[in-house]
Design a protein around this motif. Structure first.
Motif, short mmCIF file in Angstrom:
data_model
loop_
_atom_site.label_atom_id
_atom_site.label_comp_id
_atom_site.label_asym_id
_atom_site.label_seq_id
_atom_site.Cartn_x
_atom_site.Cartn_y
_atom_site.Cartn_z
N VAL A 89 -55.77 68.53 7.58
CA VAL A 89 -54.79 68.57 6.50
C VAL A 89 -55.50 69.18 5.29
O VAL A 89 -56.53 68.65 4.85
CB VAL A 89 -54.27 67.16 6.15
N VAL A 90 -54.97 70.30 4.82
CA VAL A 90 -55.50 70.95 3.64
C VAL A 90 -54.63 70.50 2.47
O VAL A 90 -53.41 70.43 2.60
CB VAL A 90 -55.42 72.49 3.78
N PHE A 91 -55.24 70.19 1.34
CA PHE A 91 -54.44 69.69 0.21
C PHE A 91 -55.02 70.15 -1.11
O PHE A 91 -56.19 70.54 -1.21
CB PHE A 91 -54.35 68.16 0.24
N LYS A 92 -54.17 70.11 -2.09
CA LYS A 92 -54.56 70.33 -3.48
C LYS A 92 -54.05 69.12 -4.25
O LYS A 92 -52.93 68.67 -4.02
CB LYS A 92 -53.93 71.61 -4.03
N ARG A 93 -54.89 68.60 -5.12
CA ARG A 93 -54.47 67.45 -5.93
C ARG A 93 -54.94 67.65 -7.36
O ARG A 93 -55.93 68.33 -7.60
CB ARG A 93 -54.97 66.13 -5.37
N THR A 94 -54.21 67.05 -8.28
CA THR A 94 -54.57 67.13 -9.69
C THR A 94 -54.41 65.76 -10.32
O THR A 94 -53.62 64.93 -9.86
CB THR A 94 -53.66 68.11 -10.46
N ASP A 95 -55.19 65.54 -11.34
CA ASP A 95 -54.93 64.41 -12.21
C ASP A 95 -55.15 64.91 -13.63
O ASP A 95 -55.25 66.11 -13.85
CB ASP A 95 -55.74 63.16 -11.85
N GLU A 96 -55.26 64.04 -14.57
CA GLU A 96 -55.32 64.46 -15.96
C GLU A 96 -56.52 65.36 -16.27
O GLU A 96 -56.43 66.23 -17.12
CB GLU A 96 -55.34 63.23 -16.87
N LEU A 98 -58.82 66.67 -13.64
CA LEU A 98 -59.43 67.28 -12.46
C LEU A 98 -58.38 67.97 -11.60
O LEU A 98 -57.27 67.47 -11.43
CB LEU A 98 -60.10 66.16 -11.65
N GLU A 99 -58.76 69.12 -11.05
CA GLU A 99 -57.95 69.77 -10.03
C GLU A 99 -58.90 70.09 -8.88
O GLU A 99 -59.95 70.67 -9.10
CB GLU A 99 -57.31 71.05 -10.58
#
Length: 150
Positions: A89-96, A98-99
Protein backbone atom coordinates in the motif's frame (compact mmCIF):
# COMPACT_ATOMS: atom_id res chain seq x y z
CA UNK A 1 -1.49 -30.08 59.80
CA UNK A 2 -4.61 -27.94 59.84
CA UNK A 3 -2.52 -24.81 59.41
CA UNK A 4 -1.13 -26.28 56.16
CA UNK A 5 -4.64 -26.96 54.86
CA UNK A 6 -5.83 -23.47 55.68
CA UNK A 7 -2.86 -21.89 53.86
CA UNK A 8 -3.64 -24.07 50.82
CA UNK A 9 -7.27 -22.99 50.97
CA UNK A 10 -6.15 -19.36 51.26
CA UNK A 11 -3.95 -19.72 48.18
CA UNK A 12 -6.78 -21.33 46.23
CA UNK A 13 -9.11 -18.45 47.12
CA UNK A 14 -6.42 -15.96 46.08
CA UNK A 15 -5.90 -17.79 42.75
CA UNK A 16 -9.65 -17.84 42.12
CA UNK A 17 -9.90 -14.14 42.90
CA UNK A 18 -6.96 -13.25 40.64
CA UNK A 19 -8.33 -15.50 37.88
CA UNK A 20 -11.76 -13.87 38.15
CA UNK A 21 -10.26 -10.39 37.94
CA UNK A 22 -8.21 -11.45 34.92
CA UNK A 23 -11.27 -12.88 33.13
CA UNK A 24 -13.34 -9.75 33.76
CA UNK A 25 -10.50 -7.55 32.47
CA UNK A 26 -10.03 -9.75 29.38
CA UNK A 27 -13.74 -9.68 28.53
CA UNK A 28 -13.82 -5.91 29.02
CA UNK A 29 -10.81 -5.38 26.73
CA UNK A 30 -12.14 -7.74 24.06
CA UNK A 31 -15.50 -6.02 24.16
CA UNK A 32 -13.90 -2.58 23.92
CA UNK A 33 -11.77 -3.58 20.91
CA UNK A 34 -14.80 -5.17 19.26
CA UNK A 35 -16.96 -2.09 19.78
CA UNK A 36 -14.23 0.23 18.48
CA UNK A 37 -13.77 -1.97 15.41
CA UNK A 38 -17.52 -2.01 14.71
CA UNK A 39 -17.68 1.76 15.12
CA UNK A 40 -14.81 2.26 12.62
CA UNK A 41 -16.35 -0.12 10.12
CA UNK A 42 -19.76 1.52 10.40
CA UNK A 43 -18.21 4.73 9.01
CA UNK A 44 -17.16 2.81 5.90
CA UNK A 45 -13.75 1.72 4.69
CA UNK A 46 -11.64 1.04 1.63
CA UNK A 47 -10.54 -2.58 1.65
CA UNK A 48 -6.80 -3.11 1.12
CA UNK A 49 -4.83 -6.37 0.73
CA UNK A 50 -4.23 -8.82 3.57
CA UNK A 51 -7.03 -7.59 5.81
CA UNK A 52 -6.02 -3.92 6.01
CA UNK A 53 -8.29 -0.97 5.31
CA UNK A 54 -8.44 2.80 5.07
CA UNK A 55 -10.79 4.08 7.78
CA UNK A 56 -12.08 7.41 8.90
CA UNK A 57 -10.56 8.12 12.30
CA UNK A 58 -13.66 10.04 13.31
CA UNK A 59 -17.03 10.58 11.71
CA UNK A 60 -15.72 13.39 9.49
CA UNK A 61 -12.16 12.15 8.94
CA UNK A 62 -9.18 12.17 8.75
CA UNK A 63 -8.24 8.83 7.22
CA UNK A 64 -5.91 6.20 8.70
CA UNK A 65 -4.72 2.74 7.64
CA UNK A 66 -5.37 -0.04 10.13
CA UNK A 67 -5.59 -3.80 10.42
CA UNK A 68 -9.17 -5.02 10.22
CA UNK A 69 -8.49 -8.00 12.49
CA UNK A 70 -6.69 -6.25 15.37
CA UNK A 71 -7.97 -2.69 14.81
CA UNK A 72 -4.32 -1.58 15.17
CA UNK A 73 -3.49 1.64 13.32
CA UNK A 74 -0.35 1.27 11.19
CA UNK A 75 -0.48 4.61 9.40
CA UNK A 76 -1.64 7.52 11.52
CA UNK A 77 -4.12 10.05 10.27
CA UNK A 78 -4.14 12.07 7.91
CA UNK A 79 -3.79 9.82 4.87
CA UNK A 80 -4.70 11.91 1.84
CA UNK A 81 -3.76 9.61 -1.06
CA UNK A 82 -3.47 5.86 -1.45
CA UNK A 83 -2.67 3.21 -4.07
CA UNK A 84 -2.10 -0.54 -3.73
CA UNK A 85 -1.47 -3.91 -5.29
CA UNK A 86 -1.84 -7.38 -3.77
CA UNK A 87 0.98 -6.78 -1.22
CA UNK A 88 1.94 -3.11 -0.92
CA UNK A 89 0.00 0.00 0.00
CA UNK A 90 1.53 3.28 -1.14
CA UNK A 91 0.28 6.35 0.71
CA UNK A 92 0.74 10.04 1.24
CA UNK A 93 -0.14 11.63 4.56
CA UNK A 94 0.02 15.12 5.98
CA UNK A 95 -0.39 16.76 9.30
CA UNK A 96 0.16 20.31 10.46
CA UNK A 97 3.96 20.22 10.15
CA UNK A 98 4.79 17.19 8.03
CA UNK A 99 4.05 15.71 4.62
CA UNK A 100 5.34 12.23 3.91
CA UNK A 101 5.05 9.34 1.48
CA UNK A 102 5.28 5.74 2.55
CA UNK A 103 4.83 2.07 1.86
CA UNK A 104 2.97 -0.46 3.99
CA UNK A 105 4.16 -4.02 3.34
CA UNK A 106 1.00 -5.92 4.27
CA UNK A 107 2.79 -9.28 4.42
CA UNK A 108 5.63 -8.18 6.72
CA UNK A 109 3.41 -5.67 8.57
CA UNK A 110 6.02 -2.93 8.25
CA UNK A 111 5.81 0.72 7.25
CA UNK A 112 8.53 2.85 5.71
CA UNK A 113 8.08 6.59 5.31
CA UNK A 114 10.11 9.40 3.77
CA UNK A 115 9.59 13.11 3.45
CA UNK A 116 7.17 13.76 0.62
CA UNK A 117 8.83 14.46 -2.73
CA UNK A 118 8.68 12.99 -6.21
CA UNK A 119 12.26 11.67 -5.82
CA UNK A 120 11.46 9.94 -2.52
CA UNK A 121 8.32 8.39 -4.00
CA UNK A 122 10.38 7.01 -6.91
CA UNK A 123 12.95 5.74 -4.39
CA UNK A 124 10.24 3.80 -2.51
CA UNK A 125 8.80 2.36 -5.73
CA UNK A 126 12.29 1.21 -6.74
CA UNK A 127 13.24 -0.19 -3.32
CA UNK A 128 10.06 -2.25 -3.02
CA UNK A 129 9.84 -3.06 -6.77
CA UNK A 130 6.35 -1.61 -7.04
CA UNK A 131 4.97 -1.42 -10.59
CA UNK A 132 4.57 2.11 -11.93
CA UNK A 133 0.88 1.52 -12.73
CA UNK A 134 0.18 1.61 -8.97
CA UNK A 135 -0.57 5.30 -8.61
CA UNK A 136 -1.72 7.43 -5.73
CA UNK A 137 -5.38 8.46 -5.77
CA UNK A 138 -7.02 10.98 -3.47
CA UNK A 139 -8.87 9.08 -0.72
CA UNK A 140 -11.79 11.53 -0.92
CA UNK A 141 -12.25 10.74 -4.62
CA UNK A 142 -12.35 6.94 -4.22
CA UNK A 143 -14.15 6.76 -0.86
CA UNK A 144 -17.74 6.72 -2.18
CA UNK A 145 -16.97 4.24 -4.98
CA UNK A 146 -15.01 1.57 -3.07
CA UNK A 147 -16.27 2.02 0.47
CA UNK A 148 -18.04 -0.89 2.15
CA UNK A 149 -20.89 0.60 4.11
CA UNK A 150 -22.84 -1.57 6.53
Amino acid sequence: MEEGNSSKAGRMVAYLLIGSIFLVAAFYLLGYVGIMSMEKESRGYILLPNNYAVYKSTLHGPYEIASRSSNKTLVNPSVTEVGWNDRYVVFKRTDETLEEVGILDTQRKTVKTLESSEDNLKKLYSEFKIPEHITLQKVDSIWPDTSKNR
